[in-house]
Design a protein around this motif. Structure first.
Motif, PDB file in Angstrom:
ATOM      1  N   ALA A  12       0.845  -1.194   0.000  1.00  0.00           N
ATOM      2  CA  ALA A  12       0.000   0.000   0.000  1.00  0.00           C
ATOM      3  C   ALA A  12       0.877   1.240   0.000  1.00  0.00           C
ATOM      4  O   ALA A  12       1.812   1.343   0.791  1.00  0.00           O
ATOM      5  CB  ALA A  12      -0.912   0.004   1.226  1.00  0.00           C
ATOM      6  N   ILE A  13       0.561   2.152  -0.917  1.00  0.00           N
ATOM      7  CA  ILE A  13       1.279   3.432  -0.945  1.00  0.00           C
ATOM      8  C   ILE A  13       0.591   4.372   0.032  1.00  0.00           C
ATOM      9  O   ILE A  13      -0.598   4.646  -0.096  1.00  0.00           O
ATOM     10  CB  ILE A  13       1.282   4.033  -2.365  1.00  0.00           C
ATOM     11  N   GLN A  14       1.337   4.813   1.021  1.00  0.00           N
ATOM     12  CA  GLN A  14       0.737   5.719   2.012  1.00  0.00           C
ATOM     13  C   GLN A  14       1.530   7.010   2.065  1.00  0.00           C
ATOM     14  O   GLN A  14       2.758   7.000   1.996  1.00  0.00           O
ATOM     15  CB  GLN A  14       0.649   4.996   3.362  1.00  0.00           C
ATOM     16  N   ARG A  15       0.809   8.126   2.162  1.00  0.00           N
ATOM     17  CA  ARG A  15       1.473   9.431   2.138  1.00  0.00           C
ATOM     18  C   ARG A  15       1.972   9.787   3.530  1.00  0.00           C
ATOM     19  O   ARG A  15       1.233   9.740   4.492  1.00  0.00           O
ATOM     20  CB  ARG A  15       0.489  10.490   1.631  1.00  0.00           C
ATOM     21  N   VAL A  16       3.242  10.139   3.591  1.00  0.00           N
ATOM     22  CA  VAL A  16       3.842  10.517   4.874  1.00  0.00           C
ATOM     23  C   VAL A  16       3.727  12.024   5.069  1.00  0.00           C
ATOM     24  O   VAL A  16       3.405  12.505   6.150  1.00  0.00           O
ATOM     25  CB  VAL A  16       5.320  10.076   4.925  1.00  0.00           C
ATOM     26  N   SER A  17       3.995  12.776   3.996  1.00  0.00           N
ATOM     27  CA  SER A  17       3.827  14.231   4.102  1.00  0.00           C
ATOM     28  C   SER A  17       3.510  14.830   2.739  1.00  0.00           C
ATOM     29  O   SER A  17       3.857  14.263   1.697  1.00  0.00           O
ATOM     30  CB  SER A  17       5.072  14.885   4.709  1.00  0.00           C
ATOM     31  N   ASP A  18       2.856  16.002   2.792  1.00  0.00           N
ATOM     32  CA  ASP A  18       2.476  16.712   1.568  1.00  0.00           C
ATOM     33  C   ASP A  18       3.619  17.584   1.073  1.00  0.00           C
ATOM     34  O   ASP A  18       3.795  17.756  -0.124  1.00  0.00           O
ATOM     35  CB  ASP A  18       1.273  17.632   1.857  1.00  0.00           C
ATOM     36  N   SER A  19       4.354  18.165   2.031  1.00  0.00           N
ATOM     37  CA  SER A  19       5.343  19.152   1.634  1.00  0.00           C
ATOM     38  C   SER A  19       6.558  19.029   2.536  1.00  0.00           C
ATOM     39  O   SER A  19       6.500  19.424   3.697  1.00  0.00           O
ATOM     40  CB  SER A  19       4.720  20.548   1.752  1.00  0.00           C
ATOM     41  N   PRO A  20       7.650  18.416   2.076  1.00  0.00           N
ATOM     42  CA  PRO A  20       7.791  17.852   0.743  1.00  0.00           C
ATOM     43  C   PRO A  20       6.967  16.568   0.608  1.00  0.00           C
ATOM     44  O   PRO A  20       6.779  15.843   1.591  1.00  0.00           O
ATOM     45  CB  PRO A  20       9.291  17.533   0.659  1.00  0.00           C
ATOM     46  N   GLU A  44       5.363   6.174   1.725  1.00  0.00           N
ATOM     47  CA  GLU A  44       6.040   4.938   2.104  1.00  0.00           C
ATOM     48  C   GLU A  44       5.237   3.752   1.582  1.00  0.00           C
ATOM     49  O   GLU A  44       4.044   3.869   1.281  1.00  0.00           O
ATOM     50  CB  GLU A  44       6.263   4.856   3.619  1.00  0.00           C
ATOM     51  N   TYR A  45       5.913   2.621   1.457  1.00  0.00           N
ATOM     52  CA  TYR A  45       5.303   1.419   0.894  1.00  0.00           C
ATOM     53  C   TYR A  45       5.070   0.460   2.035  1.00  0.00           C
ATOM     54  O   TYR A  45       6.022  -0.068   2.611  1.00  0.00           O
ATOM     55  CB  TYR A  45       6.227   0.831  -0.188  1.00  0.00           C
ATOM     56  N   LYS A  46       3.813   0.235   2.353  1.00  0.00           N
ATOM     57  CA  LYS A  46       3.501  -0.538   3.551  1.00  0.00           C
ATOM     58  C   LYS A  46       3.038  -1.937   3.168  1.00  0.00           C
ATOM     59  O   LYS A  46       2.312  -2.121   2.188  1.00  0.00           O
ATOM     60  CB  LYS A  46       2.396   0.184   4.328  1.00  0.00           C
ATOM     61  N   HIS A  47       3.466  -2.919   3.947  1.00  0.00           N
ATOM     62  CA  HIS A  47       3.057  -4.311   3.748  1.00  0.00           C
ATOM     63  C   HIS A  47       1.703  -4.510   4.417  1.00  0.00           C
ATOM     64  O   HIS A  47       1.581  -4.398   5.639  1.00  0.00           O
ATOM     65  CB  HIS A  47       4.125  -5.229   4.358  1.00  0.00           C
ATOM     66  N   ILE A  48       0.670  -4.798   3.633  1.00  0.00           N
ATOM     67  CA  ILE A  48      -0.660  -5.048   4.207  1.00  0.00           C
ATOM     68  C   ILE A  48      -1.126  -6.446   3.819  1.00  0.00           C
ATOM     69  O   ILE A  48      -0.534  -7.092   2.949  1.00  0.00           O
ATOM     70  CB  ILE A  48      -1.694  -3.991   3.749  1.00  0.00           C
ATOM     71  N   LYS A  49      -2.194  -6.909   4.496  1.00  0.00           N
ATOM     72  CA  LYS A  49      -2.717  -8.257   4.213  1.00  0.00           C
ATOM     73  C   LYS A  49      -3.536  -8.266   2.929  1.00  0.00           C
ATOM     74  O   LYS A  49      -4.243  -7.301   2.631  1.00  0.00           O
ATOM     75  CB  LYS A  49      -3.633  -8.708   5.353  1.00  0.00           C
ATOM     76  N   LEU A  50      -3.521  -9.373   2.211  1.00  0.00           N
ATOM     77  CA  LEU A  50      -4.349  -9.513   1.007  1.00  0.00           C
ATOM     78  C   LEU A  50      -5.823  -9.322   1.336  1.00  0.00           C
ATOM     79  O   LEU A  50      -6.559  -8.660   0.595  1.00  0.00           O
ATOM     80  CB  LEU A  50      -4.141 -10.892   0.376  1.00  0.00           C
ATOM     81  N   THR A  51      -6.246  -9.874   2.448  1.00  0.00           N
ATOM     82  CA  THR A  51      -7.672  -9.765   2.808  1.00  0.00           C
ATOM     83  C   THR A  51      -8.079  -8.336   3.151  1.00  0.00           C
ATOM     84  O   THR A  51      -9.261  -8.007   3.139  1.00  0.00           O
ATOM     85  CB  THR A  51      -8.004 -10.677   4.020  1.00  0.00           C
ATOM     86  N   ASP A  52      -7.076  -7.489   3.450  1.00  0.00           N
ATOM     87  CA  ASP A  52      -7.403  -6.089   3.748  1.00  0.00           C
ATOM     88  C   ASP A  52      -7.779  -5.305   2.500  1.00  0.00           C
ATOM     89  O   ASP A  52      -8.473  -4.296   2.561  1.00  0.00           O
ATOM     90  CB  ASP A  52      -6.205  -5.394   4.405  1.00  0.00           C
TER      91      ASP A  52
END
Lengths: 404, 404
Positions: free
Chosen positions: B342-350, B354-362
C-alpha cells in the motif's frame, strides 16, 4: 498582389474555425512580424474573429511583453476566441465600418480553407469599396487539406496526438485482445486518420485497418476486412475517419444523424460530424452482428481532444506555425496587398521547408486530399507515408516488446 | 504473513485487468527485486496472466538486459498481456499444476481490487493444498479505488491525461462557446473524473460541472445545472464519470445498454461501461431537449485513451509503480509469505510516501471512493483536491490567457 507602398494604419488579426494546438503560435508570429514596423500603429486582436470585428470587440496586442507572447504562443486553442461565421456582402459592410472606424489597413486571418475564403471575400469587398486593405490568410487546419501546402500548421501536433493514442491503444488491444475501432477527425481528407500508423514498430502492430474518406466506404467490406484480420491475429485495431461516406458521397455519420432527425450544419454548409459517438457505435454493432455478440468489440471517438490537447505539440509544427504568421506580417508590410502563405517542402533529408506567397484565390475553399499512392487495398496506409509524416510530427515515445 | 525461510524455486509474475501507462514499471520493479536473490531461479512472466499460467505459457525474464528492462518499463500497457479471468477452485487447481510443474514458489500479481482478490484466492488455495507459495499483490488501477492506499500506480498518469485533456478542451470550449460534455472512466470511484479540475487556472476555467459516482445522478438536476452555468458564462464544460448511476445504484450507461438488449459483463460481474459513446450522446440529447435544438452541444468519451496514452506519464507515478514492484519482491524473498503493497502518504510538503506491507484480505475486492469533503454542491470538486492530486500528477503544461 503587390503595391509599392504600405499604408499607415492599424492591423487586425483574427483566429477562425476549429482551434489547434499551435494557432496561437501563428497569432504571435503575426504580432512579432508587425511590431516595430513604422506604418503599423495598433495591433488589434479580434475577439471571436469576424464576429468580434463587427462588434468592435478588439484586444490591443502591440504592448504585450515578449514573455507574455511566448506563453500565449505555447497555449493551445485560439487565445482571441474563434468563430464559424461566413461573411456575406452585408456582413462585410459591417467589417469595413469597423475597419474604417479603427483605421485598419492590415488584416490577418488565421484559419483553414473556409477561413481563407472569408479572407478572400473581405479582400474583394474592400477592393470593390475602394478601401485600401492588405489582407492575408495564415494557414491553419488539423485536417491538412489546404491545396499548394505540403502540410498545414496544426496538423503535425494533431497527428502526434493520433499517433501516440494509437501506439498506446495498440498495446492495450494486444494486452486484452479484441476488436477496437477508433474514430479520428477528418471530413474530406484522411491525413489525420492515416497518422494512426506512424507509431507502428513491430509487424503485428496496429492499426491493422485504416479507412479514409478518399475511398468510398462499404459496411459489408468493412465486416469482411475485420473478420480476416481477427482470424489472422485474434485481434484487430481499426482507424476510421469521421468523414467516411458511401459511394454517393454521403457521410455515414450524416446518415446516422438523419435517422435521428438530428443533422446540424455550420454557416459553410458542413454537416456536424464530431462530438458524438454514433459512428463508432454503429461500426461496433456491425462487427458484433457479423462476428457474434460475444466478440469483444469497443469503439472510441477521439473527438475534440485531437486538436487542442495540452502538452502534445510537435516542435516542428509550433515553429512552422510561428514562421507562417511572421511571414504574412512581413509580406503585408513590404507592399504586398493580399495572399496566403503556403508551406512547401524543399527537401526530406535534411527536412527543410519554405514559406511561399500564394494568391488567396489559389487556396480559398479548395480541398487537398491524401495521395492515392499511400492507400493500400482501400483499407490501409503504406509505410511510405512515414517518410512524409515523420518530420512533421517529430520524435515519438519509444516502446519495447517482450513478446515480439 | 511471515515465515522464517524463503523456499528455493522459480517466480511467476502476472499483469491483470485493465492495463495502465506504468504497469510495466511494476513488472520491471519485481524483476529487479528478484534478480540476484539466491533462492530465486527462473523469473517467469505469465503470458496473459492466470490464463497463461494454466496453459504453461511463460516468458523467461531473468536474463533480460537492464537496458531492455528500462525500455519495457517505459512502455505503456501490459507487456506480458493481461486477462480478466477470475479463478475458481478448479481454475486454481490448474494454476497449482503449472506451478508444481515449474517449481514456482513466488507469485506476483499486478492489478486492481479484482486482481488482488484473484491473488488472495490463489494464495488460500495454495495453503489448503499444502503448496508452499509466497503470493504478493502489486497495486495497479487508474480508478484509484484500492483501500488503505493514498493512491495507486497508474492513477497519476491517467489523471495527468484527463487534466491535460480538460485544459485543452476548456480553451477549445472558450474559443468556440457551447456546451461540452466529456465522459471519463471510473466505475465506482470519481477520482479520475475529479482530476478534470487540476488544470483550472482562471476563474472562468472549466470543467464547470463535475459528476462523480459518489453522488446519485438525476437527469433533471443535470439539465438545471447546465442551464444555470450556460446562462452565467455562455458556455459550459462538464466532466461526467462513466459510472454515474441513479438513486438505486443502477449505472445510467447500463440502463442505456439494456434498452438495446446489449449489457456485457466480465467474469467479475462488472457490466461493461467503456468503449461506447452512448452515455455522452444521451446527456447531449438531454441538454438539447432542455435548452433547444439550436444549442451547440458536443460530447466526447475519453475511453481507452486515458489509461495507456503513449507519452503522457507522471514521473512520480512511474517511480512509485517501480518501487511498489520492487518492494513486493523484497518482502517475498525476505520470508514474508503473502500480502499487498500500500502506498501511504507521509507528508504533503515535501511530498513523501512509504510502501507498507498489508494483508491480502485487507485490500481484496474492496473499493475506496472519493472523500465527500472534496465534492461541492453534488456537482463540482473543490480546489482543496489539488493539494491531494497535484504531487501525484506532477507538473502540467502552463497556459496563458489574453482575455482573463
Amino acid at each position: 498582389m503587390a503595391s509599392n507602398q504600405s499604408p499607415r494604419g492599424n492591423a487586425v488579426i483574427g483566429q477562425s474555425g476549429g482551434p489547434t494546438a499551435v494557432i496561437n503560435q501563428s497569432l504571435v508570429g503575426v504580432v512579432e512580424g508587425l511590431r516595430g514596423k513604422p506604418m503599423v500603429e495598433k495591433i488589434l486582436g479580434a475577439h471571436h474573429a469576424v464576429a468580434g470585428i463587427v462588434k468592435n470587440d478588439f484586444i490591443e496586442l502591440q504592448d504585450l511583453s515578449q514573455d507574455k507572447l511566448d506563453r500565449v504562443a505555447k497555449t493551445p486553442s485560439a487565445a482571441l476566441g474563434s468563430s464559424r461565421d461566413k461573411p456575406d456582402a452585408d456582413y462585410c459592410k459591417k467589417i469595413f465600418d469597423a475597419f474604417e472606424k479603427n483605421n485598419v489597413r492590415y488584416f490577418f486571418y488565421i484559419g483553414g480553407n473556409d477561413s481563407s475564403d472569408t479572407c478572400r471575400i473581405v479582400q474583394e469587398q474592400a477592393a470593390a469599396n475602394n478601401y485600401e486593405l492588405h489582407a492575408f490568410h495564415v494557414p491553419k487546419t488539423i485536417d491538412n487539406d489546404l491545396v499548394l501546402n505540403d502540410h498545414t500548421p496544426g496538423f503535425g501536433s494533431a497527428a502526434k496526438f493520433v499517433a501516440q493514442a494509437f501506439m498506446g491503444d495498440n498495446l492495450d488491444n494486444k494486452a486484452l485482445p479484441g476488436i477496437k475501432i477508433d474514430v479520428v477527425m477528418g471530413r474530406h481528407a484522411g491525413f489525420l486518420t492515416a497518422a494512426s500508423m506512424l507509431g507502428r514498430k513491430y509487424e503485428d502492430d496496429g492499426p491493422h485497418l485504416v479507412y479514409v474518406p478518399e475511398v468510398p466506404f462499404s459496411i459489408e467490406q468493412f465486416q469482411k476486412d475485420v473478420e480476416a484480420t481477427y482470424k489472422r491475429l485474434s485481434r484487430c485495431l481499426i482507424a476510421v475517419s469521421e468523414g467516411i461516406h458511401d459511394e454517393h458521397g454521403t457521410p455515414i455519420a450524416v446518415k446516422l444523424a438523419e435517422k435521428d432527425g438530428n443533422v446540424e450544419r455550420d454557416a459553410h454548409g458542413n454537416p456536424q460530424l464530431s462530438g458524438t459517438g454514433a459512428l463508432g457505435d454503429y461500426l461496433s454493432k456491425a462487427v458484433k452482428e457479423h462476428l457474434g455478440p460475444k466478440t469483444r468489440v469497443r469503439a472510441d471517438t477521439f473527438g475534440y481532444l485531437q486538436r487542442c490537447f495540452a502538452g502534445c505539440v510537435s516542435p516542428t509544427d509550433a515553429a512552422e506555425a510561428r514562421a507562417a504568421g511572421r511571414c504574412a506580417a512581413e509580406l503585408a508590410t513590404s507592399g504586398e496587398t493580399s495572399g496566403s502563405i503556403a508551406i512547401q517542402r524543399v527537401s526530406d533529408s535534411p527536412y527543410k521547408v519554405e514559406y511561399k506567397h500564394i494568391k488567396l484565390t489559389d487556396v480559398a475553399a479548395k480541398t487537398q486530399v491524401l495521395d492515392k499512392k499511400y492507400i493500400v487495398n482501400d483499407n490501409n496506409i503504406s509505410d511510405e507515408f512515414k517518410k512524409y509524416l515523420g518530420p512533421i510530427v517529430g520524435e515519438l515515445p519509444d516502446v519495447e516488446s517482450l513478446t515480439n
